[in-house]
Write a protein that holds these residues in place. Sequence first.
Motif, PDB file in Angstrom:
ATOM      1  N   GLY A 103       0.858  -0.994  -0.224  1.00  0.00           N
ATOM      2  CA  GLY A 103      -0.185   0.011   0.013  1.00  0.00           C
ATOM      3  C   GLY A 103       1.052   1.346   0.220  1.00  0.00           C
ATOM      4  O   GLY A 103       0.413   2.017  -0.401  1.00  0.00           O
TER       5      GLY A 103
ATOM      6  N   SER B  98      -9.026   3.673   2.556  1.00  0.00           N
ATOM      7  CA  SER B  98      -8.533   3.465   1.267  1.00  0.00           C
ATOM      8  C   SER B  98     -10.076   3.110   0.649  1.00  0.00           C
ATOM      9  O   SER B  98     -10.127   3.797  -0.409  1.00  0.00           O
ATOM     10  CB  SER B  98      -8.476   1.623   0.554  1.00  0.00           C
ATOM     11  OG  SER B  98      -7.179   1.584   1.486  1.00  0.00           O
TER      12      SER B  98
ATOM     13  N   ARG C   9      -5.067   9.520   2.186  1.00  0.00           N
ATOM     14  CA  ARG C   9      -3.719   8.668   2.732  1.00  0.00           C
ATOM     15  C   ARG C   9      -3.382   9.455   4.300  1.00  0.00           C
ATOM     16  O   ARG C   9      -2.393   8.705   4.977  1.00  0.00           O
ATOM     17  CB  ARG C   9      -3.341   9.809   1.584  1.00  0.00           C
ATOM     18  CG  ARG C   9      -1.250   9.225   1.623  1.00  0.00           C
ATOM     19  CD  ARG C   9      -0.959   8.662   1.236  1.00  0.00           C
ATOM     20  NE  ARG C   9      -0.047   8.142  -0.135  1.00  0.00           N
ATOM     21  CZ  ARG C   9       1.022   6.983   0.907  1.00  0.00           C
ATOM     22  NH1 ARG C   9      -0.071   5.307   0.576  1.00  0.00           N
ATOM     23  NH2 ARG C   9       2.139   6.751   0.323  1.00  0.00           N
TER      24      ARG C   9
ATOM     25  N   GLN D 239      -4.613   5.871   5.561  1.00  0.00           N
ATOM     26  CA  GLN D 239      -4.140   4.906   5.746  1.00  0.00           C
ATOM     27  C   GLN D 239      -3.056   4.900   6.599  1.00  0.00           C
ATOM     28  O   GLN D 239      -2.662   3.927   7.174  1.00  0.00           O
ATOM     29  CB  GLN D 239      -3.934   4.708   4.275  1.00  0.00           C
ATOM     30  CG  GLN D 239      -4.899   4.468   3.266  1.00  0.00           C
ATOM     31  CD  GLN D 239      -4.213   4.291   1.653  1.00  0.00           C
ATOM     32  OE1 GLN D 239      -3.815   5.314   1.239  1.00  0.00           O
ATOM     33  NE2 GLN D 239      -4.838   3.297   1.296  1.00  0.00           N
TER      34      GLN D 239
ATOM     35  N   PHE E  49      -7.154   2.144  -5.353  1.00  0.00           N
ATOM     36  CA  PHE E  49      -7.202   2.163  -3.773  1.00  0.00           C
ATOM     37  C   PHE E  49      -8.114   1.167  -3.025  1.00  0.00           C
ATOM     38  O   PHE E  49      -8.764   0.571  -2.226  1.00  0.00           O
ATOM     39  CB  PHE E  49      -8.145   3.740  -3.575  1.00  0.00           C
ATOM     40  CG  PHE E  49      -6.550   4.565  -3.399  1.00  0.00           C
ATOM     41  CD1 PHE E  49      -6.839   5.347  -1.762  1.00  0.00           C
ATOM     42  CD2 PHE E  49      -5.767   5.195  -3.498  1.00  0.00           C
ATOM     43  CE1 PHE E  49      -5.773   5.632  -1.164  1.00  0.00           C
ATOM     44  CE2 PHE E  49      -5.228   6.572  -3.606  1.00  0.00           C
ATOM     45  CZ  PHE E  49      -5.017   7.107  -2.130  1.00  0.00           C
TER      46      PHE E  49
ATOM     47  N   LEU F 203      -7.026  -1.962  -2.972  1.00  0.00           N
ATOM     48  CA  LEU F 203      -6.578  -1.284  -1.514  1.00  0.00           C
ATOM     49  C   LEU F 203      -6.828  -1.927  -0.887  1.00  0.00           C
ATOM     50  O   LEU F 203      -7.378  -2.667   0.422  1.00  0.00           O
ATOM     51  CB  LEU F 203      -5.643  -1.013  -0.959  1.00  0.00           C
ATOM     52  CG  LEU F 203      -4.223  -0.387  -1.747  1.00  0.00           C
ATOM     53  CD1 LEU F 203      -2.947   1.199  -1.856  1.00  0.00           C
ATOM     54  CD2 LEU F 203      -3.412  -1.586  -1.120  1.00  0.00           C
ATOM     55  N   ALA F 204      -8.772  -1.256  -0.639  1.00  0.00           N
ATOM     56  CA  ALA F 204      -9.811  -1.781   0.040  1.00  0.00           C
ATOM     57  C   ALA F 204      -9.807  -2.937   0.053  1.00  0.00           C
ATOM     58  O   ALA F 204      -9.824  -3.307   1.895  1.00  0.00           O
ATOM     59  CB  ALA F 204     -10.712  -1.036   0.288  1.00  0.00           C
TER      60      ALA F 204
END
Length: 368
Positions: free
Chosen positions: A16, A75, A91, A94, A153, A156-157
């Motif tokens: 990430g 994300s 950001r 995260q 994103f 990543l989620a």
Amino acid sequence: MSRWPLYAAGFTTAFGAHAIAANLGGATSLLVLGGLLALYDGAEVLLKPVFGSLADRIGARPVLLGGLVAFGLASATFTLADRPGWLWAARLGQGAAASAFSPAASALVARLNPAARRGRAFGSYGFYKSIGYTLGPLLGGLLTWAGGLQLLFGVLALLAAAVAVWAALAVPAVAPLPRRRQTVVDLARRLADPAFLRPTAALAAAAAALSVGVGFLPVAGHAAGLGPIATGAAVSVLAACAALVQPWAGRALDAGRFTSLTTGLAVTALGLGAATLPGLYGVLLGAAVIGAGTGLITPLGFAALAAATPAERLGQTMGAAELGRELGDAGGPLLVAVVASAAGLGWGFGALAVLVALIAATAAHPAS
């Protein structure tokens, strides 16, 4: 099988961080780009020690799961709302979430493995983090090309959600251990103990060397007339060597064949020195030796911290050690940049090599 979700958590934070950092080139200005990069790292510097201490208080497993869920939600925020303001919020979220599940995962690696297997466990954990660092820019670039930052994103989620579910099912509950009251003086005394300072300084030196290698070896290659393929290959060599050496170093530590942080630091210093050599030879040799040296340091450093820390304080120690790594990650490139701007890039590599060698000299101790 409880260790595999922890390795996946390590991969998630590394993937990430680098997947997004390498694909923010569309920022409106260099100032905005720098702010977005600093936001994630700044959150980690401030919050990792806090969440590490929380893991000791309530247990590392809930901090791990909460951090992964928060990373997924942060994300998803930008995936659902593609606006500049939400990018900053995502950001920051995260970075804060990674500050929770990263030290919690390290603490669980230590708690769930006996002392005789911690070298191998931390070697494998470092291996999968290195894979995340390696694949992040490449796969992140492909995802951004295919669907923009929103797609990246979104992936990543989903990744964080999947790892959270996996960890919830496979990682056992590890109850927090009874702790005696700790004053600020007690904490300062423990963090000033050489048993903490030596491995943490070594881990910071490794992070500094890796960051400098990734950032400045391509600059050296370009100055030598090498194309982007050759310089990209050099960074891949560095990452591959760091990843492959870590499991070997961990197994060697458990077998009693290799126990000295000094060797890893010395190899890293030699790699930085090799990077001053001209042309492709210097770039590739520097990359390979820096990668090998940092690969030796990482599992030994974390195993040494785990061995010297009371089990009830593992989260706090891992959080503080991660802070040291973050400072090395930021300070190494800054040192090289300052020296290189005044005297040339070779002198910048040399300055960091001298600093790492000095750290190696202080680590040359029977307990290191």
